[in-house]
Design an enzyme around this catalytic site. Structure first.
Site, short mmCIF file in Angstrom:
data_model
loop_
_atom_site.label_atom_id
_atom_site.label_comp_id
_atom_site.label_asym_id
_atom_site.label_seq_id
_atom_site.Cartn_x
_atom_site.Cartn_y
_atom_site.Cartn_z
CD GLU A 242 -1.10 8.77 19.61
OE1 GLU A 242 -0.77 7.44 19.06
OE2 GLU A 242 -1.18 8.67 20.85
CE LYS B 57 -0.36 11.03 23.67
NZ LYS B 57 -1.00 9.84 23.28
CD GLN B 58 4.59 10.34 21.05
OE1 GLN B 58 3.73 9.84 21.79
NE2 GLN B 58 5.58 9.49 20.71
CD1 TRP C 201 3.95 3.58 17.45
CD2 TRP C 201 5.85 4.22 17.09
NE1 TRP C 201 4.03 4.83 17.81
CE2 TRP C 201 5.22 5.42 17.64
CE3 TRP C 201 7.39 4.78 16.87
CZ2 TRP C 201 5.72 6.59 17.90
CZ3 TRP C 201 7.77 5.92 16.93
CH2 TRP C 201 6.89 7.15 17.58
CG ASP C 202 5.50 2.45 21.88
OD1 ASP C 202 5.06 2.77 20.93
OD2 ASP C 202 5.02 2.48 23.07
#
Length: 767
Positions: free
Chosen positions: A489, A601-602, A358-359
């Site tokens: 994640e 994580k992000q 999906w990046d």
């Protein structure tokens, strides 16, 4: 402590001094590619030290059988692997009877690598003393042609320094390669034929299972002091997977003996007969000659940089970082072929299988829309449309019906091929990014035609999925989405991830909006699509019921949307209170401990605030940023860019600059201690976004470009270009002013800090 051996330079990546421990990292950092193929910066000559050999062909993959301890229904049967392709760069070398091997030389000095990003050429040089006492100087130049994207070129020069030397060049092709990350230690290539003729060699091999055929080829020329010799192999060795030529050259002290090697791949994706195609490619390359191929390469890269370059004045490391990112994005994908996409490692390594994530939709499309023709971005959208049937099939495997589409987390051909259950089954937010890319494409380009032609079918499949994936909670009297993994994640199997729920609602609302627009303005397409997908107003009403009554977890105490249900039950220790010895937690902690922690994580909730910035006030953004960023460990390459953009939006330039440096130099300085595995290609588009959307404050609102320019105190100025609807706007930001120039035919209006400014073609406007 981050690595710090790359020399600061505006246009080049430079390493000086030979360190065996840095070889694998440098193999990643100095990688080269041309959109059709790429390779790590492995030595051409034999090397007995630690190395990660890698050469890759776009679109060629192998379905490696999934390896798990506990099989679950709906699990992907394979994990797609980008294949280490047959080696064409190899040149074994003997000098006065001794093999050249940098790991075994008595002395290596003046070792230097330079990846000239301006010209797209990789250079390496060193002086070495062999065990037999012979001293030599070596200069190597290598590049992968942009114009002839099946061709690579090597010029390998050796000069004896202390005596005459008998130099033996042994160029070879070898299909006996393997992948570092193979699940079952298998070889993926089946040799079919090995041929040679004169100075040309060919190895044709076929991938097991997928049956891609590739002919790996070479053509060799020998020169002494720049003069081409009438040389042919004195010996030819062949096996069922390899061919090696031997050329013997006597060079007097101070003379330079060199081999020029053309090599590359012709593949069955593009040719019916790959061997004939290889012969034709060699003939065409030879007709240009080495010098012209070099000049063509320089010219091709100059054209790319003319549009995509970002200049930064007064900060060499920042300048080097952004050009490194832009360079690798262009090496990985040029938009020529809608069958291809952008893998997270590009052509620099094997991790993540070289597949599409999906990046692409979330991070890469904005870069390609703004720096190339809009057709390039449209090709990336078409890639997903062409795989819609597979997305419907993927959803069917998980129990969804009626044309519901779940796009894969990881794919090569549209099938899901990720082998971690919490990702495959649960990280369903990827569907939303694909829908958002369609919206984003139209918003930026103004090209609505894609939606009635292709995009609406994709949106309908995605809306059907969200409708079926939501559950009505009698407890809440609202719709909920259970058992998911968000972009963070470090949380698995959670309920009501805010970002996922918000995307689901938005996707349904946006799809209904487009159905109505297409019905009104493209009635024939509407009739065709409704008939094809068998959609009626009753089903649409059911969708709307879900979207209008979606649940979003919210904390009244903190006045923020919660990342998911139960987030406040965690022990809320902020990242700055963690002992540094515990970082990175993904390498120091058990997964159980990570899942129980609050660490992010992000960007997760903040990813939603990035996508849908205009749905929230700046005060809401600030409140959410201040709540979530202190718990964010930024252990994903995709994390710093979003935070940099949002920090800049909030006027926190020091923080925005820190995040920018991290995203732009993530690999150069090896923040995540893993660069030897390959580069983080898709996050590199986030670096571009950090400048253009973060510091430049660029947005598209109501069919016009808006800017809120800001500049870090470390910079004297910066500039970038935007291809907005076939007009090229250059934006130059300085500490006290912003300049605009337009390459186009028609005056355009832009908005700077809310004020409308007219920019006429070929004139300078200062604000």
């Amino acid at each position: 402590m981050n690595q710090d051996y790359i020399k600061p330079d505006n246009w080049s990546i430079i390493e000086e001094g030979f360190d065996l421990e840095q070889v694998k990292s440098s193999e990643s950092l100095f990688s080269i590619g041309n959109g059709a193929m790429g390779q790590r910066a492995n030595f051409e000559e034999y090397y007995s030290g630690k190395t990660f050999q890698g050469s890759y062909i776009a679109g060629i993959y192998y379905p490696d059988k999934t390896k798990v301890g506990w099989w679950k229904n709906g699990y992907p049967e394979y994990f797609a692997k980008v294949l280490n392709a047959p080696n064409w760069i190899g040149i074994n070398i003997e000098i006065n009877g001794e093999n050249l091997d940098l790991a075994a030389c008595a002395i290596v000095k003046n070792f230097r690598r330079e990846l000239n990003m301006k010209e797209g050429i990789y250079n390496r040089s060193f002086e070495a003393t062999l065990q037999n006492g012979t001293q030599i100087a070596v200069n190597v130049r290598r590049f992968l042609s942009l114009d002839m994207d099946e061709v690579g070129v090597i010029n390998y020069e050796i000069t004896p320094l202390n005596n005459d030397a008998k130099i033996i060049f042994k160029p070879y092709l070898d299909a006996g390669v393997h992948n570092e990350d193979a699940n079952w230690e298998e070889k993926f290539w089946e040799p079919l034929e090995v041929k040679n003729s004169g100075n040309e060699g060919f190895v044709t091999a076929r991938t097991f299972k997928t049956h891609f055929i590739a002919t790996t080829f070479m053509q060799n020329s020998i020169l002494v002091n720049g003069q081409k010799q009438n040389a042919f192999p004195s010996n030819i060795e062949t096996s069922n997977e390899k061919v090696q030529f031997t050329y013997e050259v006597t060079a007097a002290k101070g003379q330079t003996a060199s081999i020029q090697k053309l090599g590359g791949y012709t593949v069955s994706m593009n040719h019916e007969n790959t061997q004939v195609a290889a012969q034709n490619v060699i003939a065409k390359a030879l007709s240009f000659g080495y010098d012209q191929l070099v000049n063509n390469q320089i010219a091709a890269w100059a054209k790319i940089w003319e549009m995509s370059d970002i200049t930064i004045d007064g900060d060499v490391k920042a300048q080097q970082g952004i050009r490194f990112n832009i360079f690798h994005l262009n090496q990985t994908y040029l938009g020529k072929d809608s069958r291809l996409n952008i893998g997270p490692k590009g052509f620099t390594g094997e991790k993540y299988g070289g597949s599409t994530y999906w990046d692409t939709e979330a991070y890469c499309i904005p870069f390609y829309m703004a720096t190339k023709d809009q057709q390039v971005a449209r090709n990336l959208l078409a890639y997903r449309y062409n795989q819609l049937d597979k997305a419907i099939e993927n959803a069917g495997k998980l129990g969804f019906a009626n044309g519901a589409a779940l796009y894969p987390m990881v794919t090569m051909n549209g099938e899901e091929c990720h082998n971690e259950w919490e990702i495959t089954f649960e990280e369903i937010h990827r569907n939303g990014a694909i829908a958002f890319a369609i919206f984003n494409y139209y918003r930026f380009t103004g090209d609505y035609s894609y939606i009635p032609e292709k995009g609406l079918e994709v949106l309908i499949g995605i809306a059907r999925f969200w409708h079926q994936r939501a559950t009505f909670s009698t407890f809440r009297n609202q719709y909920v989405i259970l058992g998911v993994t968000g972009p963070n994640e470090y949380e698995n199997n959670v309920n009501n991830n805010f970002y996922t729920n918000y995307l689901a609602k938005w996707c349904i609302d946006y799809t209904i909006e487009q159905i109505n627009k297409v019905q009104k303005e493209y009635n024939a397409d509407h009739t065709r699509i409704m008939s094809k997908v068998k959609l009626d107003t009753t089903e649409i009403e059911h969708w709307k019921k879900v979207a209008d009554n979606m649940y979003f977890p919210f904390s009244e105490e903190h006045d923020v949307y919660l990342q998911q249900d139960g987030f406040l039950d965690k022990e809320l220790v902020k990242v700055h209170d963690l002992d540094k010895s515990q970082r990175p937690i993904n390498q120091k902690w058990s997964w159980d401990r990570i899942l129980r922690s609050p660490y992010i994580k992000q960007a997760d909730t903040l990813q939603g605030f990035y996508f849908f910035e205009d749905h929230f006030t700046k005060e809401q953004l600030e409140k959410h940023f201040d709540f979530y960023e202190p718990f964010t460990v930024h252990e994903s390459s995709l994390s710093p860019c979003v935070h940099s953009i949002q920090a800049a939006t909030l006027g926190r330039m020091e923080q925005a600059y820190t995040f920018y440096l991290r995203t732009s130099r993530l690999d150069l300085d090896d923040y995540n201690k893993e660069v030897e595995e390959g580069l983080h290609i898709t996050s590199m588009a986030g670096t571009w976004m950090s400048i253009v959307e973060g510091f430049g404050g660029m947005r598209v609102k109501n069919d016009a470009l808006h800017f809120e320019p800001r500049i870090p105190k470390e910079w004297d100025g910066y500039s970038f270009k935007i291809n907005f609807r076939n007009q090229i706007l250059k934006v130059s930001v300085h500490q006290n002013e912003t300049n605009f120039t337009l390459e186009g035919d028609t005056t355009i209006s832009v908005f700077v800090n809310g004020k409308e400014v007219s920019v006429e073609p070929n004139s300078l406007v200062t604000v």
